[in-house]
Structures are given as C-alpha cells and as structure tokens.
Design an enzyme around this catalytic site. Structure first.
Site, PDB file in Angstrom:
ATOM      1  N   ASP A 169      14.963 -36.129   9.622  1.00  0.00           N
ATOM      2  CA  ASP A 169      14.356 -35.516   8.441  1.00  0.00           C
ATOM      3  C   ASP A 169      13.174 -34.609   8.827  1.00  0.00           C
ATOM      4  O   ASP A 169      12.334 -35.011   9.639  1.00  0.00           O
ATOM      5  CB  ASP A 169      13.854 -36.649   7.530  1.00  0.00           C
ATOM      6  CG  ASP A 169      13.495 -36.186   6.135  1.00  0.00           C
ATOM      7  OD1 ASP A 169      14.379 -35.664   5.443  1.00  0.00           O
ATOM      8  OD2 ASP A 169      12.323 -36.343   5.737  1.00  0.00           O
TER       9      ASP A 169
ATOM     10  N   GLU B 298      16.909 -31.771  10.716  1.00  0.00           N
ATOM     11  CA  GLU B 298      16.715 -30.947   9.526  1.00  0.00           C
ATOM     12  C   GLU B 298      15.481 -30.109   9.797  1.00  0.00           C
ATOM     13  O   GLU B 298      14.377 -30.643   9.949  1.00  0.00           O
ATOM     14  CB  GLU B 298      16.508 -31.805   8.277  1.00  0.00           C
ATOM     15  CG  GLU B 298      16.466 -30.948   7.021  1.00  0.00           C
ATOM     16  CD  GLU B 298      15.649 -31.553   5.881  1.00  0.00           C
ATOM     17  OE1 GLU B 298      15.893 -31.190   4.722  1.00  0.00           O
ATOM     18  OE2 GLU B 298      14.743 -32.371   6.152  1.00  0.00           O
TER      19      GLU B 298
ATOM     20  N   HIS C  42      22.137 -33.531  -0.441  1.00  0.00           N
ATOM     21  CA  HIS C  42      21.480 -34.223  -1.556  1.00  0.00           C
ATOM     22  C   HIS C  42      20.252 -33.480  -2.073  1.00  0.00           C
ATOM     23  O   HIS C  42      19.618 -33.954  -3.015  1.00  0.00           O
ATOM     24  CB  HIS C  42      21.082 -35.626  -1.108  1.00  0.00           C
ATOM     25  CG  HIS C  42      20.052 -35.581  -0.014  1.00  0.00           C
ATOM     26  ND1 HIS C  42      20.311 -35.050   1.223  1.00  0.00           N
ATOM     27  CD2 HIS C  42      18.754 -35.950   0.002  1.00  0.00           C
ATOM     28  CE1 HIS C  42      19.215 -35.105   1.966  1.00  0.00           C
ATOM     29  NE2 HIS C  42      18.252 -35.650   1.250  1.00  0.00           N
ATOM     30  N   ASP C  43      19.891 -32.363  -1.438  1.00  0.00           N
ATOM     31  CA  ASP C  43      18.719 -31.593  -1.883  1.00  0.00           C
ATOM     32  C   ASP C  43      19.102 -30.292  -2.586  1.00  0.00           C
ATOM     33  O   ASP C  43      18.234 -29.569  -3.063  1.00  0.00           O
ATOM     34  CB  ASP C  43      17.846 -31.206  -0.678  1.00  0.00           C
ATOM     35  CG  ASP C  43      17.129 -32.396  -0.053  1.00  0.00           C
ATOM     36  OD1 ASP C  43      16.877 -33.389  -0.765  1.00  0.00           O
ATOM     37  OD2 ASP C  43      16.811 -32.308   1.140  1.00  0.00           O
TER      38      ASP C  43
ATOM     39  N   ASP D 264      19.731 -41.864   8.887  1.00  0.00           N
ATOM     40  CA  ASP D 264      18.710 -40.868   8.568  1.00  0.00           C
ATOM     41  C   ASP D 264      17.402 -41.361   9.162  1.00  0.00           C
ATOM     42  O   ASP D 264      17.014 -42.514   8.960  1.00  0.00           O
ATOM     43  CB  ASP D 264      18.583 -40.744   7.040  1.00  0.00           C
ATOM     44  CG  ASP D 264      18.229 -39.339   6.604  1.00  0.00           C
ATOM     45  OD1 ASP D 264      17.314 -38.757   7.205  1.00  0.00           O
ATOM     46  OD2 ASP D 264      18.873 -38.832   5.666  1.00  0.00           O
TER      47      ASP D 264
HETATM   48  O1  TEU Z   1      13.907 -32.563   2.811  1.00  0.00           O
HETATM   49  C1  TEU Z   1      12.953 -31.660   3.298  1.00  0.00           C
HETATM   50  C2  TEU Z   1      12.876 -30.449   2.523  1.00  0.00           C
HETATM   51  O2  TEU Z   1      12.684 -29.397   3.060  1.00  0.00           O
HETATM   52  C3  TEU Z   1      13.045 -30.606   1.074  1.00  0.00           C
HETATM   53  O3  TEU Z   1      11.917 -31.156   0.564  1.00  0.00           O
HETATM   54  C4  TEU Z   1      13.288 -29.337   0.474  1.00  0.00           C
HETATM   55  O4  TEU Z   1      12.170 -28.519   0.590  1.00  0.00           O
HETATM   56  C5  TEU Z   1      13.557 -29.597  -0.956  1.00  0.00           C
HETATM   57  O5  TEU Z   1      14.278 -30.776  -1.099  1.00  0.00           O
HETATM   58  C6  TEU Z   1      14.380 -28.509  -1.475  1.00  0.00           C
HETATM   59  O6  TEU Z   1      14.598 -28.800  -2.782  1.00  0.00           O
HETATM   60  C7  TEU Z   1      13.960 -33.817   3.352  1.00  0.00           C
HETATM   61  C8  TEU Z   1      14.949 -34.664   2.593  1.00  0.00           C
HETATM   62  O7  TEU Z   1      16.234 -34.114   2.751  1.00  0.00           O
HETATM   63  C9  TEU Z   1      14.515 -34.768   1.163  1.00  0.00           C
HETATM   64  O8  TEU Z   1      15.437 -35.453   0.384  1.00  0.00           O
HETATM   65  C10 TEU Z   1      13.191 -35.478   1.158  1.00  0.00           C
HETATM   66  O9  TEU Z   1      12.676 -35.508  -0.147  1.00  0.00           O
HETATM   67  C11 TEU Z   1      12.165 -34.786   2.060  1.00  0.00           C
HETATM   68  O10 TEU Z   1      12.693 -34.463   3.335  1.00  0.00           O
HETATM   69  C12 TEU Z   1      11.010 -35.705   2.308  1.00  0.00           C
HETATM   70  O11 TEU Z   1      11.403 -36.752   3.137  1.00  0.00           O
END
Ligand code: TEU
Ligand code: CA
Length: 535
Positions: free
Chosen positions: A197, A249, A318-319, A96
């Site tokens: 990311d 992403e 994971h989000d 990542d």
């Molecule tokens: O996620 C980016 C992102 O768009 C998320 O913040 C999203 O808006 C949110 O998680 C939806 O619930 C990435 C990573 O995948 C996330 O885990 C990180 O917290 C974020 O970037 C910051 O690095």
C-alpha cells in the site's frame, strides 16, 4: 521462473465478496466457498485487501494488529485454511501490506503517546508552530489537514490519510525491524507475496512546509525519495528468503521512477501499480473531473507499455469507480465490458481483475450520502460543504468518484441479497443484481464472464500474449490497435472505443471478435474488439 509474469491475479475486497454467517459482512469462509469460481476463471493468484484486525475507519487499511485476523472476517485458522485450499487449486495468496501507517488503536501508537516509552519515536510527533498553527502546511490524501493533536502527549501526529491512520516514522530503524518480522510471520504461513500500500511515500525527508499546491501540499517531501528505495532493498532481503513477490501501489509515479522501483538489478519491487492511465479523466486529482478522451488514455498506455519492461495491467480496484461506465459505455454494456476485458488480457504485463469486473458490475445506484460508507467520500463531503459548494454539485462529484462505487457486494445471483448474504448487507447491493449476476452469466456462453474465462485461457495457452513485445499500431480518437510479437509470431488487437462504427486498415484471420464475426473486413461495430492473426 517469474511465475507472476505468466499469472492472472484476482483482487478480493473481503468485506464485499461473500458472507458466510449471515451478518451482512463478507468473510474468509465465504471466500473459501467461492474458490471454485476463481479456479474456473483461471486465476493464478489472489490479492486480498486487508483482513487484519482493524477498527475499520478505512475498511482494514487502518491496521490495529498485523498478526491477527479481523474477527468479522474469521480466525487465523480460517486464514490458514484459505491459503491451503487456494493452493490445492493452484492459486497463490498475496496479502495487502499497509505499512505507511497504522491505526491509532495499534498498541505501538497507544504506547507512543507516552514520550518515555520505547515506542515514542514510532510515529511523527511534532509541536505546533510558535504562532499556534499546525506543525506544517501539508495536506492529506483525503482532502483534510494531516496533523492531529493528542492531548496526552501534547503534540501533533502526522496522518496523510484519515485521522486514525497515523504515519509510521521510518527514520527510526526499529520500525523497519518490526515490519520485517511481520513479513516473516506471513511468509512462514505460505503467502506468495505482498501488495504494498502507498509504498512510495514511506520515507519523509523533512517535516518542513511544502510548496503550496492545489492538493497534496508537502508531497515533495515524501514522493518516491531515496529513503524509500533503501527501505525496499532491506525488505527485499527478507522476501528473497521466501522467494516472495511484491507489487507496489505507487502514487504519482512517473515511468522512470517506476523503472527504478522495478529494475531487477536494484532488488526492490517486482512490479508497480501506476496511476496515470486512471487519471486521464481528471486534472491532477480525482475531484477535478474532465471528459474521458480515449486518445489520451491510449497514448498513456502506449507510453507505459513502451517505457517499462513489465507493467501491471488494471482498470479497476477498490479505490476506483467501475470501468464500464468510465471507459466503456452502459448503452453497450456487454460489448464494452468484453472490449475492456480484451484490453486487460492482451497488453504486456500482469493483469489484475477486480472482483465483479468479470461479470461487468457497474457503479452504485445510491441517491444520497447516507447510503455511503467510504471515509474519503465523507471527508470530501465535509470539505465541500465548508466551501459552500451546493448540495447537488457535491452529490454529483461524490457519486462519480466515490470508492463505494466499486465496493458494493458481489452479485452472485438474482435472489434477494444477491447470493452475497441472507442479512442486511453492510453496503447496499445494486438493484441491477437481478440482471447483472454470475449465475445468469454462467448459463449464457455469450456473457462477459465467459469472455473473461475464454480470453484467460487464450492468454494462458499463448506465449506471444503472455511474453511477447508490445508494438503500437494506432492510437486514434476512437480506435486503439497494437500487436504482440514474439519471434515470428504476431497477434493484432483492434479495439473500437465508441458507440459509433469505425474502419481500419488492419487485417487478419479472426481469432476472437466480441461481435462474433468470423471474418474481418476492416469495419468495426460499436465497441468491437477483435484479435487477429495477421497474414
Ligand atoms: O490508496 C492510496 C491512494 O492513493 C488512495 O488514497 C487514493 O488516493 C484514493 O483512494 C483515490 O480515491 C491506498 C488504498 O488502496 C486505499 O484503499 C487506502 O484508503 C489508502 O491507501 C490508505 O491506506
Ligand atoms: Ca460474515
């Protein structure tokens, strides 16, 4: 040879995968001990969520040293062993890459607090406005302001995510050179590429006020701008030296923006994670939920399948909350879990399986805020409280949207600790681990796990499934049907997204049915998924 187009990629959230030393936290030796599970599943690559040194304000997405392993997860030697052990099993490792921001504990940031240091311009530093207010009106991704005052430098720094995640300043060429060095460091260790990311927000054109919005005010100043494309082309030069791949992403990306980011001739990214299909049960942002309507979801998938040559296919990460309670049905847990697996493994693109998805893990069973860890949920809870949203409503919202839904430890077996740990886990284990776990499903050939394994193999052995064109047949209120076509070969996929039966006109010889039917007469049982060879 574009190996990634023939691959199935598995995402590991290291903190929750496997604890090896009894501290309740997943770690790299734990991952190594489970590589056989991944090999059996037939995955070709692992994407590891961050394992770098980090104070864990956002579980590793706040990096304090890009060349060190978080000691909770192990050592650099463990990491090198993971890369080698994975390779022995034909599995590549994708890291990542979090380069929009660093932790404020990173030494770049610490040095940057001194205006005379060579690091002074590594971040976005600004004075407040003349009237004493923040430098601009932007709002961040975690529902709060995105400026924080630093008493040492007497200026504010920009943070689009948590307060300790400071945005890097890509107007300073030195920052990009640092990033290139980090890429080389990891590529030399043998990683196959990077999941990048929030990569389409790197470049901020100005720091002026943005148009007022319900959320993410200011985003027109950083979403998918030309400056980001230029950065990506520069990174590509390094990646090409090692034949490495990237998956970006990309938040709020449209099909045409995604096309630009992935067009081979532009030499930027190989593929992107788009979000639109994950947003069809919400208005604009996830805090404004609306009912999941399968038709909206199908239309969105058709749109992306037909407008991009190559997509990533994912239903979980994971989000996001787990997919069965979201797009499937807990009443038909097994059937809908298999149906979602069928969708994932038969669309055109590179499928990503998120840990636990292959055994049908569902959302957490917590009942109070105290059981949560997610920084986003905690921030949002604060904001909602400030707006006097009643407690029950706050909990309802957070429960449905919290990222911790997908972060509870992997359920390996029915024992205490679910085979994840002997100690107290860093985040609660779902009480359903007695019913939903890998060891039980390994023994049951009719399980979700076997279905993933079987469809993975089917895909591996079938060129039409891997490379064939996508042809939509039907996107109704309940049934989604499409074909994959390559030369004279065709496969038809029919999916019933409902607790109710349905009938369709599609016919063919049954290759797979999650209701184990040998013949298909056009009648679909609830949550039935069939793959047919049309005659
Ligand atoms: O996620 C980016 C992102 O768009 C998320 O913040 C999203 O808006 C949110 O998680 C939806 O619930 C990435 C990573 O995948 C996330 O885990 C990180 O917290 C974020 O970037 C910051 O690095
Ligand atoms: Ca551990």
């Amino acid at each position: 040879m574009e190996w990634w187009k023939d691959a199935i990629i598995y995402q590991i959230y290291p903190r929750s995968f496997q604890d090896s030393n009894g501290d309740g936290i997943g770690d790299i030796p734990g991952i190594i001990s489970r590589l056989d599970h991944l090999q059996q599943l037939g995955v070709n690559a692992l994407w590891l969520s961050p394992v770098y040194k980090s104070p864990n304000a956002d579980n590793g997405y706040d990096i304090s040293d890009y060349r060190e392993i978080n000691p909770e997860y192990g050592t650099m030697a463990d990491m090198e062993r993971l890369i080698a052990e994975a390779k022995r099993r034909g599995i590549r490792v994708i890291m990542d890459l979090v380069i929009n921001h660093t932790s404020t504990e990173h030494y770049w940031f610490q040095k940057s607090r001194d205006k005379t240091s060579p690091y002074a311009d590594y971040y976005y530093w600004q004075h407040g406005k003349a009237d004493g207010s923040l430098p601009n009106n932007w709002t961040g991704f975690f529902g709060e302001d995105c400026w924080e005052f630093d008493p040492q430098r007497c200026e504010y720094y920009l943070h689009l995510f948590a307060r300790t995640q400071a945005d890097l300043n890509y107007h300073n060429p030195a920052v990009l050179e640092e990033v290139k060095d980090i890429l080389r460091f990891w590529l030399r260790k043998g990683v196959a590429g990077f999941r990048c990311d929030v990569i389409n927000i790197l470049y901020k054109d100005t720091l002026e006020d943005g148009k007022k919005r319900l959320a993410l005010t200011g985003s027109e100043h950083y979403l998918s701008l030309e400056g980001t494309h230029e950065i990506l082309r520069q990174l590509r030069e390094v990646l090409d030296e090692y034949n490495a791949i990237t998956v970006g992403e990309t938040v709020f990306v449209t099909p045409s923006q995604a096309q630009d980011l992935c067009a081979p001739a532009r030499r930027e990214l190989n593929m992107v994670f788009s979000f639109e299909h994950m947003e069809c049960d919400q208005y604009f942002i996830k805090w404004f939920k609306r009912k999941f309507r399968p038709k909206v979801f199908f239309d969105c998938l058709v749109k992306w399948q037909t407008s991009l040559d190559w997509n990533t296919i994912y239903l979980e990460n994971h989000d996001q909350p787990r997919s069965i309670p979201r797009f499937g049905s807990e009443a038909y847990w097994k059937e809908s879990g298999k149906l979602l697996a069928t969708l994932l493994l038969t669309l055109r693109g590179t499928p990503f399986i998120y840990q636990g998805q292959e055994i049908g893990m569902v959302n957490f069973d917590f009942d109070r805020m105290r059981q949560l860890n997610d920084v986003e949920s905690k921030n949002v809870e604060k904001v909602l409280r400030r707006f006097h949203v009643p407690q029950r409503l706050r909990w309802k919202l957070i429960r449905r949207t919290s990222r911790d839904n997908a972060r509870t430890p992997f359920q390996w077996d029915e024992g205490p600790g679910a085979g994840f740990t002997d100690a107290r886990p860093w985040l609660g284990i779902n009480r359903n681990s007695e019913q939903i776990n890998l060891s039980r499903q390994e023994k049951d050939k009719d399980s979700i796990w076997w279905w993933y394994k079987d469809l993975g193999r089917l895909r591996r052995d079938s060129e039409v499934l891997r490379r064939g064109q996508f042809v939509p047949l039907e996107a109704g209120t309940q049934v989604f049907a499409y074909q994959r076509v390559l030369g004279g070969e065709k496969l038809t996929v029919v999916l019933n997204f409902s607790d109710q039966p349905a009938s369709v006109s599609h016919r063919g010889q049954v290759l797979r049915s999650n209701w184990n039917k040998a013949h298909f007469d056009g009648r679909l049982s609830p949550w039935e998924a069939v793959i047919l060879i049309p005659q």
